[in-house]
Design a protein around this motif. Structure first.
Motif, PDB file in Angstrom:
ATOM      1  N   LYS A   1       2.794   2.748  13.635  1.00 60.17           N
ATOM      2  CA  LYS A   1       2.961   2.327  15.022  1.00 60.17           C
ATOM      3  C   LYS A   1       3.310   0.839  15.116  1.00 60.17           C
ATOM      4  O   LYS A   1       4.167   0.426  15.912  1.00 60.17           O
ATOM      5  N   LEU A   2       2.644   0.045  14.293  1.00 60.26           N
ATOM      6  CA  LEU A   2       2.916  -1.391  14.303  1.00 60.26           C
ATOM      7  C   LEU A   2       4.358  -1.676  13.905  1.00 60.26           C
ATOM      8  O   LEU A   2       5.051  -2.460  14.564  1.00 60.26           O
ATOM      9  N   GLU A   3       4.829  -1.027  12.841  1.00 59.99           N
ATOM     10  CA  GLU A   3       6.205  -1.251  12.393  1.00 59.99           C
ATOM     11  C   GLU A   3       7.214  -0.753  13.434  1.00 59.99           C
ATOM     12  O   GLU A   3       8.255  -1.376  13.639  1.00 59.99           O
ATOM     13  N   THR A   4       6.895   0.361  14.100  1.00 62.33           N
ATOM     14  CA  THR A   4       7.794   0.890  15.123  1.00 62.33           C
ATOM     15  C   THR A   4       7.897  -0.050  16.317  1.00 62.33           C
ATOM     16  O   THR A   4       8.995  -0.301  16.841  1.00 62.33           O
ATOM     17  N   ILE A   5       6.772  -0.582  16.764  1.00 58.73           N
ATOM     18  CA  ILE A   5       6.772  -1.508  17.902  1.00 58.73           C
ATOM     19  C   ILE A   5       7.567  -2.763  17.575  1.00 58.73           C
ATOM     20  O   ILE A   5       8.385  -3.240  18.379  1.00 58.73           O
TER      21      ILE A   5
ATOM     22  N   PHE B   1      -4.991   4.651   8.700  1.00 53.39           N
ATOM     23  CA  PHE B   1      -4.315   3.418   8.335  1.00 53.39           C
ATOM     24  C   PHE B   1      -2.797   3.614   8.337  1.00 53.39           C
ATOM     25  O   PHE B   1      -2.043   2.767   8.814  1.00 53.39           O
ATOM     26  N   GLU B   2      -2.351   4.752   7.825  1.00 49.90           N
ATOM     27  CA  GLU B   2      -0.920   5.040   7.805  1.00 49.90           C
ATOM     28  C   GLU B   2      -0.379   5.166   9.227  1.00 49.90           C
ATOM     29  O   GLU B   2       0.703   4.662   9.544  1.00 49.90           O
ATOM     30  N   THR B   3      -1.134   5.848  10.106  1.00 49.59           N
ATOM     31  CA  THR B   3      -0.695   6.025  11.492  1.00 49.59           C
ATOM     32  C   THR B   3      -0.600   4.688  12.218  1.00 49.59           C
ATOM     33  O   THR B   3       0.382   4.404  12.908  1.00 49.59           O
TER      34      THR B   3
ATOM     35  N   ALA C   1       0.842  -1.206   0.000  1.00 44.10           N
ATOM     36  CA  ALA C   1       0.000   0.000   0.000  1.00 44.10           C
ATOM     37  C   ALA C   1       0.871   1.247   0.000  1.00 44.10           C
ATOM     38  O   ALA C   1       0.538   2.259  -0.646  1.00 44.10           O
ATOM     39  N   ARG C   2       1.998   1.212   0.692  1.00 43.77           N
ATOM     40  CA  ARG C   2       2.908   2.355   0.721  1.00 43.77           C
ATOM     41  C   ARG C   2       3.482   2.612  -0.675  1.00 43.77           C
ATOM     42  O   ARG C   2       3.592   3.774  -1.116  1.00 43.77           O
TER      43      ARG C   2
END
Length: 210
Positions: A142-146, A136-138, A126-127
């Motif tokens: 957050k998921l990728e950062t965690i 959805f982007e936010t 999607a990116r």
């Protein structure tokens, strides 16, 4: 033979009884007196020898104390050896427990990442198409950062990288005069790794030298 007078040895003895004993002893033959005297001397010598034997048979207090000290030192050395062995066993147990816990933790993290790989693929796709916007982007960020901070998750695989069979899986191959060694021309699916552990190899198209 009469006594010259009372002495400390016979003080308190009836004088008549003492005189009778001495009178009777004077009538004993000389050879019998000598035998009695010799027997008395031998008896006293025997008592002295017996006392010496008893003293010799008894342990020397110094030697006994030294033996006890040596035994105590030996017991202490054995106790220290047992304590050392126990400490080594405990340290080994702690080390194995930590290694086992780390292994289970890594396996659990890998399981989480593997379960989320399809979701991460959708986010990356999607990116690339510009569809990762708004809430959805936010949430995706957050998921990728965690995953990156908590599990050390890293996405890899990019166009222009040298092909590495330990990191990349070639699904397609072409020839190109612009490269001098096998190079990634297109990333079909990014790869993921946790630290040094590759969870999934990057699936790519490779450009080989023409």
């Amino acid at each position: 033979m009469t006594s010259a007078g009372p002495t400390p040895e016979n003080e308190g003895i009836d004088p008549e009884l003492q005189a009778a004993v001495e009178s009777a002893f004077e009538e004993v033959p000389d050879d019998v007196r000598e035998e009695l005297a010799q027997g008395s001397a031998e008896g006293e010598a025997g008592q002295v020898d017996a006392a010496s034997d008893e003293e010799a048979a008894g342990e020397d207090p110094l030697a006994q104390a030294q033996a006890q000290a040596a035994q105590a030192a030996d017991d202490l050395a054995r106790a220290r050896a047992d304590l050392y062995n126990l400490q080594q066993e405990y340290q080994g147990f702690v080390r194995r427990s930590r290694e086992g816990a780390a292994s289970h933790r890594d396996a659990g993290a890998a399981g989480v990442v593997e379960a989320l790989i399809p979701v991460l693929d959708e986010i990356e796709l999607a990116r690339q198409h510009g569809d990762l916007t708004g809430t959805f982007e936010t949430t995706a960020g957050k998921l990728e950062t965690i995953l990156a901070e908590k599990y050390s998750l890293e996405r890899f695989g990019a166009v222009g990288e040298v092909f590495d069979p330990t990191l990349h899986e070639a699904l397609m191959a072409t020839e190109s005069s612009e490269v001098t060694e096998p190079t990634i021309a297109t990333v079909l699916q990014p790869g993921y790794r946790l630290g040094e552990r590759v969870v999934r190899a990057a699936r790519v198209q490779v450009a080989n030298p023409a």
